[in-house]
Scaffold this active site. Structure first.
Site, mmCIF file in Angstrom:
data_model
loop_
_atom_site.group_PDB
_atom_site.id
_atom_site.type_symbol
_atom_site.label_atom_id
_atom_site.label_comp_id
_atom_site.label_asym_id
_atom_site.label_seq_id
_atom_site.Cartn_x
_atom_site.Cartn_y
_atom_site.Cartn_z
ATOM 1 N N SER A 113 0.775 -1.232 0.000
ATOM 2 C CA SER A 113 0.000 0.000 0.000
ATOM 3 C C SER A 113 0.806 1.280 0.000
ATOM 4 O O SER A 113 0.233 2.360 -0.074
ATOM 5 C CB SER A 113 -0.978 0.016 1.177
ATOM 6 O OG SER A 113 -2.110 -0.732 0.843
ATOM 7 N N TYR A 209 -10.635 2.258 6.122
ATOM 8 C CA TYR A 209 -9.661 1.873 5.093
ATOM 9 C C TYR A 209 -10.268 0.905 4.092
ATOM 10 O O TYR A 209 -10.803 -0.137 4.464
ATOM 11 C CB TYR A 209 -8.450 1.235 5.766
ATOM 12 C CG TYR A 209 -7.241 1.130 4.879
ATOM 13 C CD1 TYR A 209 -6.400 2.215 4.688
ATOM 14 C CD2 TYR A 209 -6.934 -0.049 4.230
ATOM 15 C CE1 TYR A 209 -5.277 2.118 3.877
ATOM 16 C CE2 TYR A 209 -5.815 -0.161 3.426
ATOM 17 C CZ TYR A 209 -4.998 0.927 3.255
ATOM 18 O OH TYR A 209 -3.881 0.834 2.453
ATOM 19 N N SER A 210 -10.184 1.230 2.810
ATOM 20 C CA SER A 210 -10.705 0.359 1.758
ATOM 21 C C SER A 210 -9.863 0.520 0.503
ATOM 22 O O SER A 210 -9.741 1.621 -0.038
ATOM 23 C CB SER A 210 -12.167 0.693 1.444
ATOM 24 O OG SER A 210 -12.615 -0.059 0.322
ATOM 25 N N ASN A 211 -9.300 -0.576 0.035
ATOM 26 C CA ASN A 211 -8.510 -0.558 -1.190
ATOM 27 C C ASN A 211 -9.334 -0.155 -2.405
ATOM 28 O O ASN A 211 -8.795 0.323 -3.404
ATOM 29 C CB ASN A 211 -7.883 -1.931 -1.401
ATOM 30 C CG ASN A 211 -6.848 -2.234 -0.336
ATOM 31 O OD1 ASN A 211 -5.800 -1.620 -0.302
ATOM 32 N ND2 ASN A 211 -7.155 -3.175 0.547
ATOM 33 N N GLY A 351 2.995 -0.616 3.929
ATOM 34 C CA GLY A 351 2.303 -1.563 3.075
ATOM 35 C C GLY A 351 2.538 -3.010 3.435
ATOM 36 O O GLY A 351 3.615 -3.384 3.874
#
Length: 396
Positions: A113, A209-211, A351
């Site tokens: 990330s 949090y969301s990709n 990440g």
């Protein structure tokens, strides 16, 4: 792929993440509070200058040795730049558990990330060029694309995406390890998977949090520029500041191009370590696909904070943060801040992706440090020790 809590961002839903650890493979950030299986730690190797080694390991080397000896990390690597610009690299452990090969100094790793910071920079450069408006709705650029239960692209702004305040659900928890490792995903497939599920929250109401947010940000970049995200990232950032060991893997590219330690993954979390070095990283895309080194990450975040990548107005927007729970972490637009034990804060991201975890950042006075380990910590102590290694490197 987890969400920032105690250490740095990782993925937003823990139940799915516990069952399917490959979620970490897609994007990169969250704290796993799980049991670390037993691994006989390899002997630590000190890669600092001979004179320093003769005097005994310094605090950073001791921190890496702890990650290998006490926390079962196959390898740990660090690159540290002090206020005077002097850089030191460190390694501990072994680069290959099968052969016992040494850890390559400043070897390449999957940076998960941290990719989000690169994606956010490209978006904010386009904001500075007048091609994207941070407070425009997603439908301005991708009309009709973002629809679902409680989800409407006419209510979610670009700022919401970059700051994780959109309320969009996470797609990664619906993928399993083998699927992430071996399958190529188009970005639209990742988005469609997320949109099969209801919104987590109202846009702008809470941090989560969301990709999925960064997949959408990447799609907006491509729509506005008419070029692939990888090309824009390479032209606007990687080539511009000379990141010689950083690249966006091509479709179907499953290996790392330069010397690297092998990455290992536990799935299930109490199972044995498996070699996960070769994998298809497309499930991460704009949220977690990049490969780099600790020193290149230091160079990137240093250039970013020095104003070499963004105009002052956009950098100020990036550094405008909201709190992440009670962790002390704060999240801006693809950039986090965390307090240091010696005072002040450092700026970075962090990440996780199956096989690797990277943590670090830079201070306003020019210090920089990044630490990588070759397995995602699944134990509270290991999570804390990675964070402490960064703090030691920046405060030493």
């Amino acid at each position: 792929m987890r969400s920032p809590t105690e250490q740095s961002p990782r993925s937003a839903t823990r139940q799915g993440a516990r069952r399917r650890r490959a979620v970490s493979a897609a994007a990169a950030l969250a704290v796993g509070v799980m049991t670390l299986g037993v691994l006989a730690p390899p002997v630590a190797s000190d890669s600092v200058a001979p004179a320093a080694a003769a005097a005994g390991p310094d605090a950073v080397q001791r921190a890496l040795n702890t990650l290998v000896r006490d926390d079962g990390m196959p390898a740990a690597l660090a690159s540290v730049k002090d206020r005077n610009g002097r850089t030191r690299t460190y390694t501990a452990g072994v680069g290959d558990l099968t052969t016992g090969a040494k850890v390559p100094r400043d070897g390449q790793v999957r940076i998960g990330s941290n990719t989000k910071a690169f994606t956010a920079v490209v978006v904010l450069q386009l904001v500075g060029e007048g091609k994207i408006d941070l407070d425009a709705f997603v439908d301005t650029y991708l009309p009709g694309l973002v629809r679902g239960e409680g989800i409407d692209g006419n209510r979610i702004t670009v700022r919401h995406l970059l700051q994780h305040t959109s309320g969009l659900p996470e797609y990664g928890v619906h993928l399993d390890d083998d699927e992430i490792r071996n399958r190529y995903f188009e970005p639209r497939e990742l988005l469609d998977l997320a949109l099969e599920h209801p919104a987590d929250a109202e846009p702008g109401k809470t941090w989560g949090y969301s990709n999925t947010n960064y997949v959408l940000a990447g799609l907006i970049v491509q729509k506005v520029t008419g070029r692939p995200l990888a090309e824009e990232m390479d032209r606007r950032i990687i080539q511009r500041i000379g990141l010689r060991h950083t690249y966006f893997p091509a479709p179907g590219e499953m290996t790392l191009r330069e010397p690297h330690p092998r990455g290992y993954h536990r799935s299930p979390e109490d199972g044995p370590l498996r070699d996960f070095t070769e994998m298809d990283p497309s499930a991460g895309w704009a949220a977690g696909q990049l490969i780099s080194t600790n020193s290149d990450l230091n160079r990137f975040f240093t250039a970013l904070l020095a104003g070499r990548l963004l105009p002052a107005a956009q950098l100020a927007e990036m550094r405008t943060t909201v709190p992440v729970g009670t962790s002390g972490l704060r999240y801006g637009l693809g950039l986090t801040s965390r307090t240091l034990s010696c005072g002040g804060v450092y700026w970075g991201h962090g990440g996780d992706i199956a096989g690797y975890e990277t943590r670090g950042g830079v201070t306003d006075d020019g210090r920089a440090a990044n630490v990588a380990v070759t397995s995602i910590p699944t134990d509270e102590a290991a999570v804390r020790h990675v964070s402490e290694a960064v703090d030691t490197a920046l405060c030493g």
